[in-house]
Design a protein around this motif. Structure first.
Motif, PDB file in Angstrom:
ATOM      1  N   PHE A  92       0.813  -1.223   0.000  1.00  0.00           N
ATOM      2  CA  PHE A  92       0.000   0.000   0.000  1.00  0.00           C
ATOM      3  C   PHE A  92       0.853   1.283   0.000  1.00  0.00           C
ATOM      4  O   PHE A  92       0.541   2.229  -0.695  1.00  0.00           O
ATOM      5  N   LEU A  94       1.128   3.714   2.198  1.00  0.00           N
ATOM      6  CA  LEU A  94       0.397   4.905   2.628  1.00  0.00           C
ATOM      7  C   LEU A  94       1.094   5.540   3.826  1.00  0.00           C
ATOM      8  O   LEU A  94       1.757   4.854   4.610  1.00  0.00           O
ATOM      9  N   SER A  96       0.954   6.621   7.383  1.00  0.00           N
ATOM     10  CA  SER A  96       0.078   6.040   8.404  1.00  0.00           C
ATOM     11  C   SER A  96      -0.682   7.073   9.233  1.00  0.00           C
ATOM     12  O   SER A  96      -1.795   6.814   9.684  1.00  0.00           O
ATOM     13  N   ALA A 100      -6.988   9.434   4.318  1.00  0.00           N
ATOM     14  CA  ALA A 100      -7.076   8.948   2.935  1.00  0.00           C
ATOM     15  C   ALA A 100      -6.973  10.120   1.958  1.00  0.00           C
ATOM     16  O   ALA A 100      -6.249  10.061   0.964  1.00  0.00           O
ATOM     17  N   ASN A 103      -3.379  11.377   1.725  1.00  0.00           N
ATOM     18  CA  ASN A 103      -2.550  10.421   0.992  1.00  0.00           C
ATOM     19  C   ASN A 103      -2.760  10.554  -0.509  1.00  0.00           C
ATOM     20  O   ASN A 103      -1.802  10.527  -1.290  1.00  0.00           O
ATOM     21  N   LYS A 138      -7.891   7.439   8.603  1.00  0.00           N
ATOM     22  CA  LYS A 138      -6.473   7.123   8.485  1.00  0.00           C
ATOM     23  C   LYS A 138      -6.310   5.637   8.158  1.00  0.00           C
ATOM     24  O   LYS A 138      -7.236   4.845   8.379  1.00  0.00           O
ATOM     25  N   PRO A 139      -5.137   5.237   7.634  1.00  0.00           N
ATOM     26  CA  PRO A 139      -4.946   3.840   7.238  1.00  0.00           C
ATOM     27  C   PRO A 139      -5.274   2.815   8.324  1.00  0.00           C
ATOM     28  O   PRO A 139      -5.824   1.756   8.026  1.00  0.00           O
ATOM     29  N   ASN A 140      -4.979   3.134   9.609  1.00  0.00           N
ATOM     30  CA  ASN A 140      -5.269   2.158  10.669  1.00  0.00           C
ATOM     31  C   ASN A 140      -6.760   2.019  10.953  1.00  0.00           C
ATOM     32  O   ASN A 140      -7.177   1.162  11.724  1.00  0.00           O
ATOM     33  N   LEU A 142      -8.815   1.610   8.325  1.00  0.00           N
ATOM     34  CA  LEU A 142      -9.296   1.012   7.077  1.00  0.00           C
ATOM     35  C   LEU A 142      -8.887  -0.449   6.992  1.00  0.00           C
ATOM     36  O   LEU A 142      -7.856  -0.856   7.529  1.00  0.00           O
ATOM     37  N   GLN A 146      -9.603  -1.584   1.636  1.00  0.00           N
ATOM     38  CA  GLN A 146      -9.817  -0.137   1.584  1.00  0.00           C
ATOM     39  C   GLN A 146      -8.495   0.615   1.440  1.00  0.00           C
ATOM     40  O   GLN A 146      -8.423   1.614   0.731  1.00  0.00           O
ATOM     41  N   LYS A 147      -7.440   0.136   2.120  1.00  0.00           N
ATOM     42  CA  LYS A 147      -6.116   0.757   1.969  1.00  0.00           C
ATOM     43  C   LYS A 147      -5.660   0.686   0.515  1.00  0.00           C
ATOM     44  O   LYS A 147      -5.114   1.661  -0.033  1.00  0.00           O
ATOM     45  N   GLN A 148      -5.890  -0.472  -0.129  1.00  0.00           N
ATOM     46  CA  GLN A 148      -5.471  -0.590  -1.518  1.00  0.00           C
ATOM     47  C   GLN A 148      -6.308   0.314  -2.423  1.00  0.00           C
ATOM     48  O   GLN A 148      -5.808   0.836  -3.420  1.00  0.00           O
TER      49      GLN A 148
END
Length: 228
Positions: A92, A94, A96, A100, A103, A138-140, A142, A146-148
């Protein structure tokens, strides 16, 4: 879109030379959806690094959207990476502690896009991957899938000539993998050119063309009859 002629990549380790790519010839047209397959050490990752202007060939020619990559300097290569290539990685990649939205906005900051346009383009890209309701997460907060999606939105946001995806489903469960491939297929149907490295045959079968590497050479280049 992509034109490669007699491309070689040789790594030197003391007196030992390793031929990672051996005289590769490959053309990819605008709007294609291509997967690159092959066992570990076959040359597919080296090929992807060269396609992404992260590494230079030892010999041969590489043209991307009419730019002669082998003739460019470091700054020019960085500009090509930012403007012409959208990257999607297995992990990913991203930031952290950043939403989203932030990013996805990042490549536009490097491209000096004005604030108002950054805002609208980032939101539009997140909508295209079905994440308009996760813009400020935020990524944590997701899931892996969803991160991808955020990573795909980030890859799209500068309207690149080509999207390069390196094992984009490698860290995902089967349901999320299906959803990500559906997004790629939809983007390709809209005209995006996509080149994807994968070791999963069922993922490769969802693309329109499969190029197989072995020992630094292309051993098969096959168009898929159907595209599920």
């Amino acid at each position: 879109m992509i034109k490669i002629e007699n491309l070689w990549k040789i790594y030197s380790n003391g007196n030992i030379k390793v031929e990672a790519l051996k005289g590769i010839n490959l053309n990819i047209e605008e709007g294609e959806f291509v997967s690159i397959m092959g066992p570990s050490g076959s040359g597919k990752s080296t090929m992807m690094n060269i396609l992404g202007c992260l590494d230079k060939p030892t010999d041969g020619k590489y043209e991307l959207d009419s730019a002669k990559i082998q003739e460019l300097n470091g700054l020019e290569l960085a500009q090509i990476r930012n403007k012409k290539i959208g990257f999607v990685f297995q992990s990913f990649n991203l930031l952290s502690r950043t939403s989203a939205f932030k990013n996805v906005e990042l490549p536009m900051l490097y491209a000096n896009v004005k604030s108002k346009e950054r805002n609208s383009r980032a939101i539009e890209a997140l909508k295209r991957v079905g994440l308009e309701n996760r813009i400020h997460h935020k990524p944590n907060e997701l899931s892996g899938g969803q991160k991808q999606r955020v990573a795909i939105a980030r890859a799209l946001v500068n309207n690149p000539a080509v999207i390069l995806a390196d094992e984009p489903t490698g860290n995902l469960d089967s349901k999320s993998s299906e959803e990500i491939m559906d997004i790629f297929k939809s983007l390709n149907d809209e005209g995006a050119t996509i080149v994807m490295v994968t070791h999963e045959p069922d993922i490769a079968e969802k693309t329109k063309r499969v190029v197989t590497f072995k020992d630094g050479e292309i051993i098969e280049d096959k168009k898929m009859a159907t595209n599920s």
